[in-house]
Design a protein around this motif. Structure first.
Motif: not given
Length: 481
Positions: A274-278, A283-284, A290-292
């Protein structure tokens, strides 16, 4: 982080400094779990429940960290803490089961990591699905044996790489916290303070977060497992507490800034991790990449640390004649190679099993957590036993009282987690403990020692009965995986 070199004592084994031990603790705990925290909390509770959950988890795990710290100082002759503390406190067979539990927990955790990572890739390449397709398992298999080869070169090289990976995987998490903190909205945070009615009572909400809070803290024993490599014994306890407090701050901030930037339904509905989607919504599109990337680096680093710990916990009992001698073999690099091979094979088997399980990601997470609770409870119970009997406290009555409180709270927390996790996973763990008794019997025969004492025989019978019942429940649908 200061001096993080891994050095070799003249004429002695490889040693690591306090910062490296701290990095091992942080690296062991910061894995895939942190990237799942927002949605896992969002589906279970609101801000109030999250604060209570982190307070309970933080206090309970801190008490456990204090237990590891106490045992490292008061029993400096005991190495590979998770296994040896149970053995010293409660006998050979209990210690053996502690080692098996931790070993199996690490394997399940590593299988979870590969599934989680390939599921992350699945957001970009659908052929990977949710990490449970043939392609995903194939790629994970290659990864398992690449890391196996790396670690086989020597613990020294792997520890240095783990130190580097720990630094790089923390950066995306900190960026996530800072960016979402700048978008923090007090009104949104206030609306999320109390959870919605369909999530149940506050007690139920907090209980539903316990599995994930426990999972993300697994690895707190990282410094104790590597106590035999520490330059100074007191560094083991210091690294454990410092690493834990650092990780607690990071994990709690990840959940809190999410509640301040998005509504609870938005958080709960975000695809895992979920950090990826949020972050992407904030930021776009570049945020997803970046998080992935952080997920992949974090998972690979945690996999390295957990594989190292798993091999150690199989190797040390073999060297002390509590497991068969073949698990105590080292290669020319000083790596416990047979234990490492067994660990890699175990992860490989679990990856194959993911093709047959309906929700392999959550199943591996829950199994990993439940298996880890047994060694944690036994370590806390041993710390309590020392305080209760006064052993090592002859000249320190004040310390005895203080550590008795810490150990009591840590033991109570571990028992509470068994209930919160679901006793069916404790039952399923018997399917691992029961056949593992063969290794214990082989080790005793090799030593020409008595296999079981009467209490140990009773415990073995109970475990085997639990395994039979668990198998029956699986076959009849009483337990669904």
């Amino acid at each position: 982080m200061g001096d993080v070199d891994v050095t070799t004592a003249q004429g002695g084994p490889t040693t690591v400094s306090r910062p490296v031990l701290t990095a091992m603790v942080i690296g062991s705990m910061v894995g895939a779990g942190v990237f799942s925290l927002p949605a896992r909390f969002g589906t279970a509770t609101g801000v109030a429940g999250a604060l209570i959950a982190w307070a309970i988890a933080g206090t309970g795990m801190l008490m456990l960290a204090f237990c590891f710290q106490t045992l490292a100082v008061r029993k400096p002759e005991l190495d590979s803490g998770v296994f040896i503390y149970a053995k010293a406190g409660f006998g050979d067979y209990v210690g053996f089961n502690s080692a098996v539990g931790f070993w199996a927990s690490a394997m399940a955790g590593n299988a979870f990591y590969w599934v989680f990572m390939t599921a992350t890739v699945g957001a970009f390449f659908p052929e990977f699905g949710d990490g449970d397709t043939l392609l995903a398992v194939g790629v994970a298999t290659i990864g398992v044996w690449v890391f196996h080869t790396l670690i086989a070169r020597g613990v020294r090289d792997a520890a240095v790489i783990n130190r580097i990976v720990t630094v790089f995987k923390i950066v995306p998490i900190l960026v996530f916290i800072v960016v979402l903190a700048f978008t923090f909205d007090a009104g949104t945070f206030g609306d999320n303070f109390l959870a919605y009615d369909d999530l149940g009572s506050m007690t139920e909400q907090v209980k539903n977060t316990m599995i994930i809070t426990t999972f993300v803290f697994i690895g707190i024993e990282g410094a104790s497992v590597y106590s035999r490599y520490a330059q100074r014994r007191e560094h083991v306890g210091q690294a454990t507490v410092l690493g834990f407090l650092s990780v607690l701050a990071i994990f709690s901030l990840v959940t809190m800034v999410s509640y301040g930037a998005f509504t609870q339904p938005e958080i709960a509905g975000t695809r895992q991790p979920s950090m990826v989607g949020l972050f992407e919504q904030t930021v776009g599109p570049w945020g997803e990449w970046f998080i992935s990337a952080g997920v992949i680096v974090s998972v690979l680093g945690a996999y390295l640390a957990w594989t190292l710990m798993a091999a150690e916990v199989a190797f040390i009992p073999a060297r002390s004649n509590d497991m068969p001698r073949f698990l105590g073999r080292e290669n020319a690099s000083g790596t416990p190679i047979t234990a490492l091979i067994a660990t890699s094979i175990g992860v490989q088997v679990l990856l194959a099993v993911t093709l047959l399980i309906k929700d392999s990601l959550n199943f591996m997470l829950d199994l990993c957590t439940s298996l880890a609770l047994v060694p944690y409870l036994l370590a806390a119970a041993y710390a309590l036993k020392l305080a209760w009997t006064g052993e090592t406290y002859e000249d320190d009555p004040a310390g005895r009282r203080k550590n008795a409180v810490f150990a009591t709270l840590a033991s109570a927390y571990a028992i509470f987690l068994f209930v919160a996790a679901g006793l069916e996973f404790l039952l399923l763990s018997c399917l691992i403990y029961a056949p593992a008794v063969v290794l214990f019997v082989i080790a005793r025969v090799e030593r020409k020692a008595r296999v079981f004492t009467p209490p140990e025989l009773v415990l073995c019978i109970v475990i085997c009965a639990g395994a039979v019942f668990a198998l029956y429940q699986l076959l009849t649908g009483g337990i669904v995986v």
